[in-house]
Design an enzyme around this catalytic site. Sequence first.
Site, PDB file in Angstrom:
ATOM      1  N   TYR A 223       0.869  -1.178   0.000  1.00  0.00           N
ATOM      2  CA  TYR A 223       0.000   0.000   0.000  1.00  0.00           C
ATOM      3  C   TYR A 223       0.909   1.233   0.000  1.00  0.00           C
ATOM      4  CZ  TYR A 223      -3.703   2.925   2.211  1.00  0.00           C
ATOM      5  OH  TYR A 223      -4.594   3.903   2.533  1.00  0.00           O
TER       6      TYR A 223
ATOM      7  N   LYS B  73      -6.234  -0.928  -2.073  1.00  0.00           N
ATOM      8  CA  LYS B  73      -7.163  -0.670  -0.960  1.00  0.00           C
ATOM      9  C   LYS B  73      -7.885  -1.959  -0.579  1.00  0.00           C
ATOM     10  CE  LYS B  73      -6.793   3.895  -0.314  1.00  0.00           C
ATOM     11  NZ  LYS B  73      -6.772   4.685   0.917  1.00  0.00           N
TER      12      LYS B  73
HETATM   13  O1  LIG Z   1      -4.049   6.033   0.167  1.00  0.00           O
HETATM   14  C1  LIG Z   1      -3.649   6.535   1.228  1.00  0.00           C
HETATM   15  O2  LIG Z   1      -2.552   6.262   1.735  1.00  0.00           O
HETATM   16  C2  LIG Z   1      -4.543   7.448   1.999  1.00  0.00           C
HETATM   17  C3  LIG Z   1      -5.436   8.275   1.197  1.00  0.00           C
HETATM   18  O3  LIG Z   1      -6.545   7.602   0.699  1.00  0.00           O
HETATM   19  C4  LIG Z   1      -4.779   9.136   0.180  1.00  0.00           C
HETATM   20  O4  LIG Z   1      -5.401   9.389  -0.860  1.00  0.00           O
HETATM   21  O5  LIG Z   1      -3.678   9.606   0.431  1.00  0.00           O
HETATM   22 MN   LIG Z   2      -7.158   8.206  -1.224  1.00  0.00          MN
END
Ligand SMILES: O=C(O)C[C@H](O)C(=O)O
Ligand SMILES: [Mn+2]
Length: 543
Positions: free
Chosen positions: A92, A165
């Site tokens: 992520y 996600k």
């Molecule tokens: O994706 C992430 O780390 C958090 C958030 O949704 C973002 O857009 O930064």
């Molecule tokens: Mn985001």
Amino acid sequence: MMKTGYDLLNDPFLNKGTAFTIEERIENGLVGLLPPHVQTLEEQARQAYEHICRKDAGIEKRRFLMQLFDTNRTLFYKVFSEHVVEFMPIVYDPVIAENIEEYSELFVNPQNAVFLSVDEPSQIEESLRSGAEGKDIRLIVVSDAEEILGIGDWGTNGVDISVGKLMVYTAAAGINPEQVLPVILDCGTNRQSLLDNPLYLGNHQKRVTGHDYDVFLNTFVETAERLFPKLYLHFEDFGRDHAAALLQKYNKTYPVFNDDIQGTGIITLAGILGGLDISQEKLTDQVYMCFGAGTAGCGIAHRVYAEMVEQGLSPEEAKKRFYLVDKQGLLFDDTPNLTPEQREFTRKRDEFSNAHELTNLEAAVKAVNPTILVGTSTVPGAFTEGVVRHMAKTTKRPFIFPLSNPTKLAEAKAADLIEWTEGRGLIATGIPAEPVMYKGIMYYIGQANNALIYPGLGLGVMAAEAKLLTDEMISAAAHALGGIIDVTQPGAATLPPVDKLTEFSHTVAVAVAKEAVRTGQSDLSEEEALQNVDALKWVPEYK
Ligand SMILES: O=C(O)C[C@H](O)C(=O)O
Ligand SMILES: [Mn+2]
Ligand SMILES: NC(=O)c1ccc[n+]([C@@H]2O[C@H](COP(=O)([O-])OP(=O)(O)OC[C@H]3O[C@@H](n4cnc5c(N)ncnc54)[C@H](O)[C@@H]3O)[C@@H](O)[C@H]2O)c1
């Protein structure tokens, strides 16, 4: 029909690789198609982990993890779940951002995502049906990739964020990977370097907006809701012009969620409530400044405002505690080009003798003396030493949350904030931050990233089969994170640590499911809804 042979090995949901037993190999046409030694899932996971440890660069580790994902979902989730803290930043944010920028160049596998094109709305139904393969889809993460993290418009490359996600949903809350569908809406891209890049895998055209965009979005939402009646629809990384409008359009009809607005709102409020437990202060005494009043910035401001009202302030009293700063500086009633979300929190010029000078963050901070400063601006280093030291001078325990992602865009580094506030700052960052040793105390840094909340929230909504996702359920989620940290420890973090993610996702899910039942958003009894929280949880083991 049962899959056999290579069809079986090539299905990531069914494949067990070297863990197919001798009997299974005989039954399923796999004799001779695998090395002879049969491994357990635990052995496979250990081997895979050791393989990853040989790699230095995050992006290399990610590539290997994605190979596992592509070939064997069970093994991927076994490895990911066993090393959540280590692999969250790889799978992520922030490493996902590097992958998005090079998605087309690095492409090997569509990863069971559904790719929809604004030019072909008539193909939406067929594509969703094909992607679902007859499975009972309960959760879609959809993006049009106009505002990915803080890195902007990445067109079809943004499919990674839908896939990523969803990986966190499964690792954190046990959402069954066979019940999810990642979707990318290719509406074109305004990034010239993609349009000029022959390797770019999306539509080589400028973004379509207006009527055609609205029709495409509406066809997608209505079709998905019709095909998958128990769907929870998660919107991610839409642009500022569409994110809030889409949420408003659908949230009174379907259980839909905008992560950047609502997820970020919840986790940031939870971090503020956590900080208030540490400082033993009241929310209703705080003065709130948002820097970067876009989708996330206004979403967070709205959530904190709603909490102030819940805690007894009148809407007028609460509004007086909010200040938004964007590109134009402090936002006033008469500032040009305000968004509808910004209009909620604008100020009057005659409140300040030097209103015309409040065109940057430092001037605004000096004029307002905020006690809470939240950054969602994508401006790296915007929380300068001058800004932070001013807050530290005027506030006993200043809340300073640089939330812009990925790492290169953060408004400040945690270690600087601790030093400039002499350890009094209550800090949370968007990306993971190492603890900071300062004058003999170890300061733990909360991670205010929506990934810490959306999995539990989603599990709660799905378990209750909630008709809508309401403000009450959102508030319940924000409150559910309290009490996990021992706030009496010096250097305590404002938010629970990622290594407790699975536990507190469960806690959040229970709170949300109960609230859905209590407020009539669910036709289930509380007992049934809570049973579903457990029943929905998938664990990575071979069936
Ligand atoms: O994706 C992430 O780390 C958090 C958030 O949704 C973002 O857009 O930064
Ligand atoms: Mn985001
Ligand atoms: N930590 C989290 O969970 C989380 C969640 C969502 C978004 N974010 C981060 O927040 C940032 C913004 O995301 P978004 O979706 O709200 O984007 P957005 O485009 O909707 O909002 C960004 C806002 O910042 C403003 N801005 C840009 N340059 C500025 C400047 N120089 N001075 C003042 N304001 C400026 C823009 O005008 C806009 O209003 C991104 O970096 C994203 O990664 C973090």
